[in-house]
Design an enzyme around this catalytic site. Structure first.
Site, PDB file in Angstrom:
ATOM      1  N   CYS A 100      -0.432   4.047   2.098  1.00 59.36           N
ATOM      2  CA  CYS A 100      -0.302   3.883   3.581  1.00 59.36           C
ATOM      3  C   CYS A 100       1.059   4.255   4.006  1.00 59.36           C
ATOM      4  O   CYS A 100       1.253   4.923   4.773  1.00 59.36           O
ATOM      5  CB  CYS A 100      -0.542   2.590   3.971  1.00 59.36           C
ATOM      6  SG  CYS A 100      -2.103   1.666   3.376  1.00 59.36           S
ATOM      7  N   ASP A 101       2.080   3.742   3.089  1.00 62.69           N
ATOM      8  CA  ASP A 101       3.300   3.731   3.693  1.00 62.69           C
ATOM      9  C   ASP A 101       4.543   4.386   2.649  1.00 62.69           C
ATOM     10  O   ASP A 101       5.496   4.675   3.195  1.00 62.69           O
ATOM     11  CB  ASP A 101       3.963   2.419   3.741  1.00 62.69           C
ATOM     12  CG  ASP A 101       3.086   1.387   4.459  1.00 62.69           C
ATOM     13  OD1 ASP A 101       2.829   1.807   5.562  1.00 62.69           O
ATOM     14  OD2 ASP A 101       2.783   0.348   4.357  1.00 62.69           O
TER      15      ASP A 101
ATOM     16  N   CYS B  41       0.786  -1.208  -0.029  1.00 65.32           N
ATOM     17  CA  CYS B  41      -0.139  -0.206  -0.098  1.00 65.32           C
ATOM     18  C   CYS B  41       0.881   1.181  -0.154  1.00 65.32           C
ATOM     19  O   CYS B  41       1.343   1.847   0.949  1.00 65.32           O
ATOM     20  CB  CYS B  41      -0.971  -0.004   1.112  1.00 65.32           C
ATOM     21  SG  CYS B  41      -1.975   1.335   1.213  1.00 65.32           S
TER      22      CYS B  41
END
Ligand code: NAP
Length: 307
Positions: free
Chosen positions: A134-135, A131
């Protein structure tokens, strides 16, 4: 017979539990094999509204669970193995019990596909992720790579150029599967370097267990080499966790559950929410929104049954 059985405990399942709980429906929630869903495999979540300083994924999920339980949701640590239609509702069979319910909300999510390399499990959250949203922001001014050649891989690679010093796009063929517009955009970005006809055969870590390099094999020449990267973003597709329904509901060609109206599936009384029916947005907040919608749809369906 239960009013509602919710299958899954990611953002969608827990939000459905909070809403059906507050509607006095005493939901029964089947936790499944990955309790808390995909966010339990991430570290800090910076894009969930209401947490300006971020929140750890597992912490967010624990809070959602507590919020559901506060309103009467009963969480059992069982994994749904099948759902069948019976008179007046559904029978859900788990590994250890059977439950009957007037409505079912399927919120079993999707699992990112991985390559199946040796130390994958330990590396998730330590330089291996699926992701970028997300990261990605954790990898500023360092080289990273994306594996895959579809729209997701291109989208992730483009997004990552905002942070990373370089983004290698590793694809097993010499032509991207992605739509032309996405492919053109990513290849025109000077921070992106495509690595064609190649597959990753090994993730290499430092002594703290953090990703440092990937070992590559060129599938045409057999040549092997290593690439320095601080994070690997795997974008080789997701697998929706709908197999246990065994054809009961209509799914698309990739196995994602199809909705007929709102969160309703083709089976009356069976609703769905989150990533098991969404290959487009796949965010914690969209799954939570879906879970809310499924709870409201189930509540209305029950009111009509009884009205
Ligand atoms: P996808 O289209 O199925 O692409 C998966 C990619 O991973 C392919 O390039 C495939 O290679 C590669 N791959 C699969 N297994 C592999 C393996 N074991 N080792 C190495 N490479 C492997 O998946 P996706 O990109 O997640 O997209 C899924 C759906 O969502 C698609 O319909 C896509 O159009 C859609 N989507 C749309 C958008 C958008 O429009 N904004 C964004 C994301 C996704 P091959 O090409 O060689 O098969």
């Amino acid at each position: 017979m239960e009013n509602v059985v919710i299958i899954g405990t990611g953002c969608a399942g827990y939000t459905a539990a909070i809403y059906t709980g507050r509607a006095n429906l005493a939901p029964l929630v089947l936790a499944g094999t990955q309790i808390g869903g995909q966010l339990t495999t991430t570290t800090e979540v910076e894009n969930y509204p209401g947490f300006p300083d971020g929140i750890m994924g597992p912490d967010l999920m624990m809070r959602m669970q507590q919020q559901g339980e506060k309103f009467g949701a009963r969480i059992v640590y069982e994994n749904a193995e099948s759902v069948e239609v019976i008179d007046g509702g559904f029978r859900i069979t788990t590994g250890s019990a059977t439950h009957e319910a007037k409505t079912v909300i399927v919120a079993t999510g999707a699992s990112p596909r991985h390559l199946g390399l040796a130390n994958e499990k330990e590396l998730i959250g330590h330089g291996l992720t699926s992701c970028a949203t997300c990261d990605g922001a954790f990898y500023r001014n360092v080289p990273v790579c994306v594996i895959g050649g579809g729209d997701s891989a291109c989208e992730e690679a483009s997004f990552l150029t905002r942070f990373a010093s370089k983004v290698y796009l590793i694809h097993r063929r010499d032509e991207l599967r992605a739509s032309k517009i996405m492919a053109d955009r990513v290849l025109a970005n000077e921070k992106v370097e495509p690595v064609w006809d190649s597959t990753v055969t090994e993730y290499i870590t430092d002594d703290k267990g953090e990703m440092t390099k990937v070992k590559l094999k060129n599938l045409k020449t057999g040549e092997e080499n290593k690439l320095e990267v601080k994070c690997v973003f795997v974008a080789i597709g997701h697998v929706p966790n709908a197999q246990f329904l065994n054809g009961l509901v209509n799914v698309d060609e990739n196995g994602y559950i199809l909705k007929t109206k709102g969160t309703q599936t083709n089976v009356p009384g069976l609703f769905t929410a989150g990533d098991v029916a969404d290959h487009v947005y796949r965010q914690a907040i969209t799954a939570a929104g879906d879970g809310c919608a499924a709870a409201l749809d189930a509540e209305r369906y029950l009111a009509e049954l009884e009205g």
